[in-house]
Enzyme design. Structure first.
Site: not given
Length: 586
Positions: A164, A256, A41, A291, A115-116
């Site tokens: 996403w 989440d 990101y 999330h 997250s990722y």
């Protein structure tokens, strides 16, 4: 606070590509322990430094850590092509090895990120990298099949995958347009999908998202692999948990999309981690969070529930000081788990998960077969029903039950995740409602929620869904957790098996985890249906590959839920048996 920053340091990978990396070094001679975050990101994006779910970078530097932020391959300032999961393991291992060899690093490295950013941590943890001493995965998964891309019951997590995936495709497309590649019309289509949920989620087939798959071919691979096959097993660190030798700080939210896997990662490592440190060094923190950040219009948990007040930076520092810096006794292992208990609306420290005083208790589905809508006759009771009955409803893929809140990304305007009031969908005839009488005493439910259903369908494949709901005295039906089981995956996620129409099937649904006190005056409710869209994709009921089934192929399913002494459909709740304060005083 004084520190130095090196920007866009090229870190070489084994194939010759160099990834852009920023390094913050504390003031002083060093060497320092290092903390690494790898992100798709943008390492220069303000979101990495102002996200309340992540530690304060400057507090980490002030505490004496070198902080390292890297753009993953094919994102922001790092060259290459971004293919989710494809390069995370080798690139992270190469980065850790490079870090340990720096003169300013003392050879001890921890990893953090949500997250990722957590996938890199898990995929590196299964490799023997001496420099890696601990990881801190926030709202992420060690099994990407089970979360976020699919459900434990085999359904596609459509909201997550398409939302996403569209955002990631847009980032890839913008890089391509800057280099003179790509179609500007695709950018317009992607932006339209993000602003209008119908255009993103509604059309069938699900696989017909050309603008997304052109810019992110990985999305097509996700749809091409509905089973948990080698495509998924290759990136599932949970399958190699005995090779993980480092402790982990797990942070999650009850709403989440990753919460089930956050808890499973903790419990699996506690029992099967590859070292004493991995087994004993697990820490779990869960708040009433979703999330995406935001407020919940239907339910407030009070000021103490906010993630900004949860001490996320302090949790990280205590954890890293113990396992990266080598200061024993931090954190205190007497209480490995810290939970926000909804209903009581308070934080509580616990020795482990599941809670030691859990009593798994069956609440049976009962009634005369007219459980459709909240006004029906569906009953939820601890007593074994006296008579058998069947509730029947029609599931039409063209008119699915809409998702309200829950574990969604909800990026589109007007949508939101979390504890939404389900009253609007409880008026539908295809939503069965089974409800306890008004509670006279509080009942705490903290742990894993399981639903056993005795079912029959007119089609060879369909879905059954379940939601656990807290019905307030004012009529609000607040969602706690939810799940889905695709019938073809009732026995195996790797070998689907259709059913002859009209065949009875006992299904076990994983409804996730929660922690909630149902207070006196409230009621416990179970909702049962066959869709929860777009949280999950719609089953077309044909038995064919769902992602490629078109609108003309879908079939309306006549679905049955059987209950009673011969067919004991039941909700299994983890009831916490503790005396009330009044009983303690007595």
């Amino acid at each position: 606070m004084r520190f130095t920053v090196e920007v866009d340091v090229p870190v070489p990978m084994r194939d010759g590509i160099a990834l852009a990396t920023n390094v913050w070094l504390p003031d002083g001679p060093g060497p320092f322990p290092a903390l690494l975050v790898r992100t798709p990101y943008g390492k220069d994006d303000a979101g990495l430094y102002g996200n309340p779910k992540l530690p304060d970078v400057f507090a980490l530097v002030e505490a004496g850590y070198a902080v390292v932020a890297q753009d993953v391959r094919g994102t922001s300032r790092s060259p290459g092509t971004f293919v989710p999961h494809a390069h995370e393991a080798p690139d992270t291992v190469d980065t850790l090895t490079w870090l340990a060899a720096r003169s300013w690093c003392d050879g001890a490295v921890g990893m953090w990120g949500g997250s990722y950013m957590g996938f890199s941590q898990w995929q590196a943890a299964v490799h023997d990298v001496p420099a890696l001493r601990a990881i801190a995965p926030v709202m992420t998964s060690a099994d990407p099949y089970a979360a976020p891309w699919r459900s434990p019951g085999g359904a596609l997590s459509q909201d997550t995958v398409l939302t996403w995936g569209t955002l990631s495709a847009l980032r890839n497309l913008r890089r391509g347009l800057d280099d003179g590649r790509g179609d500007p019309a695709d950018a317009a289509a992607l932006l339209a999908g993000l602003s209008e949920p119908r255009s993103l989620h509604e059309p069938l087939p699900t696989a017909g998202r050309a603008a997304v798959t052109r810019s992110l071919p990985w999305l097509g691979q996700v749809l091409d692999h509905p089973e948990r096959d080698a495509f998924w097993r290759e990136i599932a660190a949970i399958d190699d948990v005995e090779r993980i030798t480092v402790p982990a700080l797990h942070i999650g939210g009850w709403y989440d999309v990753f919460i089930g896997e956050t808890v499973r990662s903790y419990t699996t490592l506690r029992h099967r981690g590859g070292s004493t440190a991995a087994r004993d060094g697990q820490r779990l923190v869960i708040g009433p969070w979703s999330h995406p950040d935001g407020t919940y219009p239907d339910r407030s948990f009070g000021l103490s529930a906010g993630i900004k007040t949860a001490g996320i930076t302090q949790e990280h520092l205590r954890f890293f000081d113990c396992w990266v810096r080598g200061r024993p006794g931090l954190p205190d292992h007497t209480h490995r788990v810290r939970l926000f208990v909804m209903g009581a609306d308070e934080w509580r420290d616990e020795p482990d998960w599941p809670l030691p005083d859990t009593r798994y208790t069956g609440f049976f589905l009962d009634g005369g077969g007219q459980a459709g809508t909240a006004a029906g006759d569906g009953v939820l009771t601890r007593d074994t029903p006296a008579e058998d009955a069947t509730d029947t409803f029609h599931y039409d893929p063209h008119d699915p039950v809409p998702s309200l809140g829950g574990t969604v990304l909800a990026a589109a305007p007007g949508t939101y995740p979390g504890p939404a009031d389900q009253a609007a969908i409880e008026t539908r005839a295809d939503v069965l409602c089974f409800t306890t009488p008004v509670l006279q005493r509080p009942i705490e439910v903290t742990g894993h929620i399981t639903l056993v259903l005795h079912t029959r369908s007119s089609t060879p494949d369909t879905d059954f869904t379940g939601k656990l709901v807290d019905v307030h005295p004012d009529g609000r039906a607040i969602l706690l957790c939810e799940g889905i089981q695709r019938v073809r995956y009732r026995e195996s996620l790797t070998e689907p098996a259709l059913l002859a129409p009209g065949t009875n099937a006992e299904l076990t649904l994983d409804l996730g985890v929660t922690a909630n006190v149902f207070r006196p005056g409230h009621r416990i409710r179970l909702e049962v249906s066959s869709s929860n869209f777009p949280r999950y994709d719609r089953n077309t009921n044909t038995g064919a590959t769902i992602a490629t089934d078109d609108a003309d192929a879908v079939v309306v399913a006549v679905n049955h839920v059987r209950h009673g002494p011969a067919h004991p459909s039941r909700l299994i709740l983890p009831v916490i048996e503790r005396p009330t304060p009044e009983e303690d005083r007595a």
